[in-house]
Design an enzyme around this catalytic site. Structure first.
Site, short mmCIF file in Angstrom:
data_model
loop_
_atom_site.label_atom_id
_atom_site.label_comp_id
_atom_site.label_asym_id
_atom_site.label_seq_id
_atom_site.Cartn_x
_atom_site.Cartn_y
_atom_site.Cartn_z
N SER A 1 2.23 -1.58 -9.53
CA SER A 1 3.42 -0.79 -8.97
C SER A 1 4.40 -0.91 -9.86
O SER A 1 4.47 -1.60 -10.83
CB SER A 1 3.79 -1.84 -7.62
OG SER A 1 5.03 -1.48 -7.17
N TYR B 1 5.44 -9.66 -2.85
CA TYR B 1 4.79 -8.07 -3.63
C TYR B 1 4.97 -8.20 -5.13
O TYR B 1 4.07 -7.80 -5.69
CB TYR B 1 5.44 -7.21 -3.04
CG TYR B 1 4.67 -5.61 -3.26
CD1 TYR B 1 3.43 -5.17 -2.41
CD2 TYR B 1 5.28 -4.94 -4.08
CE1 TYR B 1 3.01 -3.95 -2.82
CE2 TYR B 1 4.78 -3.46 -4.25
CZ TYR B 1 3.73 -3.33 -3.44
OH TYR B 1 3.00 -1.98 -3.94
P1 NAD Z 1 -2.26 2.00 2.57
O1 NAD Z 1 -1.76 1.01 3.62
O2 NAD Z 1 -2.01 3.38 2.83
O3 NAD Z 1 -3.75 1.64 1.99
C1 NAD Z 1 -3.93 0.27 1.88
C2 NAD Z 1 -5.41 0.46 1.87
O4 NAD Z 1 -5.91 -1.16 1.68
C3 NAD Z 1 -6.03 0.53 3.23
O5 NAD Z 1 -7.15 1.05 2.96
C4 NAD Z 1 -6.41 -0.88 3.92
O6 NAD Z 1 -7.49 -0.44 4.96
C5 NAD Z 1 -6.77 -1.53 2.88
N1 NAD Z 1 -6.56 -2.97 2.97
C6 NAD Z 1 -5.54 -3.75 3.44
N2 NAD Z 1 -5.96 -5.12 3.84
C7 NAD Z 1 -7.21 -5.15 3.42
C8 NAD Z 1 -8.28 -5.96 3.66
N3 NAD Z 1 -7.72 -7.56 3.83
N4 NAD Z 1 -9.41 -5.97 2.94
C9 NAD Z 1 -9.92 -4.65 2.89
N5 NAD Z 1 -9.07 -3.69 2.59
C10 NAD Z 1 -7.57 -3.92 2.94
O7 NAD Z 1 -1.31 1.48 1.28
P2 NAD Z 1 -1.27 2.55 -0.10
O8 NAD Z 1 0.30 2.73 -0.17
O9 NAD Z 1 -2.16 3.44 -0.26
O10 NAD Z 1 -1.43 1.46 -1.05
C11 NAD Z 1 -2.22 1.20 -2.02
C12 NAD Z 1 -2.10 0.41 -3.24
O11 NAD Z 1 -0.97 0.88 -3.96
C13 NAD Z 1 -1.69 -1.03 -2.82
O12 NAD Z 1 -2.14 -1.90 -3.80
C14 NAD Z 1 -0.28 -0.57 -3.20
O13 NAD Z 1 0.52 -2.18 -3.44
C15 NAD Z 1 -0.01 0.21 -4.21
N6 NAD Z 1 1.09 1.08 -4.27
C16 NAD Z 1 1.83 1.52 -3.25
C17 NAD Z 1 2.93 2.54 -3.35
C18 NAD Z 1 3.61 3.23 -2.42
O14 NAD Z 1 4.58 3.54 -2.46
N7 NAD Z 1 2.66 3.59 -1.49
C19 NAD Z 1 3.68 2.32 -4.71
C20 NAD Z 1 3.06 1.52 -5.68
C21 NAD Z 1 1.73 0.68 -5.57
#
Ligand code: NAD
Length: 261
Positions: A143, A156
């Site tokens: 991130s 985080y």
């Molecule tokens: P999201 O909530 O849409 O998806 C998260 C995924 O992780 C889902 O499929 C969920 O089921 C899975 N998950 C959560 N807990 C779990 C567990 N215990 N076991 C198995 N799977 C589990 O979130 P996102 O925004 O798509 O985030 C995905 C990644 O990208 C994360 O690591 C997040 O930190 C990172 N990220 C997101 C953003 C953003 O703005 N959305 C920015 C930077 C980084």
């Protein structure tokens, strides 16, 4: 279409960025192992949408990213089904927003387990096969918070900085084995994870939800645009290509210029 040549496992791919990455690799006709939580309907819909793009095999593995034994078993199953695992994307992640003095210890532990330690457990299990094959790609979805901090996100930010450090160490260890390890550091992407934190941010800061989007989330992003899952999928495809072989140990910002400030 030529037969599938690569197998990819994306943790946390029932939603958001992980699902977007899975779709991008399916469109290149890969075998795809999905993972993540969700209702039976949500998981079936994710599998269906990914399978529609590839002649390869698409499966869902229910491993919980908080449980080390389930993570290594997931990697073993993926390798057993397809004979090899070429690309591992460590993407699963959760968020909790609170001042450090109010931060619930169980939330801290869960964020460190899912956002940081799961990448270690999956990489540890996948690396021997990749090194033996002389080709592999590990992509960690960190991130912008792996590079800089924001208030109220201590767990985080700590986990994502940890992912960037972990990425560098793994990259050095296997640089001569044809295996690369890189981190992508996205800015804000409008996924369920971000949508869910808008009310908490509003409460913690005492402002409206519209103000959170305008003045907190996109305030950091000079483009004033959310990053898209398609853009992240495209960068993953490049890192997983042969042309990406010299990108190793990098923390690649994809944040509209946020961390250039
Ligand atoms: P999201 O909530 O849409 O998806 C998260 C995924 O992780 C889902 O499929 C969920 O089921 C899975 N998950 C959560 N807990 C779990 C567990 N215990 N076991 C198995 N799977 C589990 O979130 P996102 O925004 O798509 O985030 C995905 C990644 O990208 C994360 O690591 C997040 O930190 C990172 N990220 C997101 C953003 C953003 O703005 N959305 C920015 C930077 C980084």
């Amino acid at each position: 279409m030529t037969p599938p040549t690569r197998t990819i496992l994306v943790t946390g791919s029932t939603s958001g960025i992980g699902l977007g990455i899975a779709l991008a690799f399916a469109a290149r006709n890969c075998n795809v192992v999905l993972n993540g939580l969700g209702s039976a309907d949500q998981i079936a819909e994710a599998v269906r949408s990914v399978q529609a793009l590839t002649t390869g095999t698409v499966t869902h593995d229910p491993a919980n990213m908080m449980v080390p034994g389930e993570i290594s078993a997931m990697v073993e199953r993926a390798t057993a089904i397809h004979g090899r695992l070429d690309v591992l994307v460590n993407n699963a992640g959760i968020q909790h927003v609170a001042p450090v003095e109010d931060f619930p210890p169980d939330k801290w532990d869960a964020i460190i387990a899912i956002n940081l330690s799961s990448a270690f457990h999956a990489t540890r299990a996948a690396m021997p096969g990749m090194a033996r094959a002389g080709w592999g790609r590990i992509i960690n979805i960190a991130s912008a918070h792996g590079l800089v901090a924001s208030p109220f996100k201590s767990a985080y930010v700590a986990a994502k900085h940890g992912v960037v450090g972990f990425t560098k160490a793994v990259a050095l260890e296997h640089a001569r084995d044809g295996v690369t390890c890189n981190a992508i550091c996205p800015g804000y992407v409008l996924t369920p994870l971000v949508k869910a934190q808008i009310p908490d941010q509003a409460k913690a800061r005492g402002i409206t939800e519209d103000e959170v989007v305008r003045d907190v989330l996109l305030a950091a992003q000079p483009t004033k645009q959310f990053v898209t899952v398609e853009q992240i999928g495209a960068l993953c495809l490049f890192l997983a290509s042969d042309e990406g072989a010299s990108v190793n140990g990098a923390a690649l910002a994809m944040d509209g210029g946020w961390t250039a400030q």
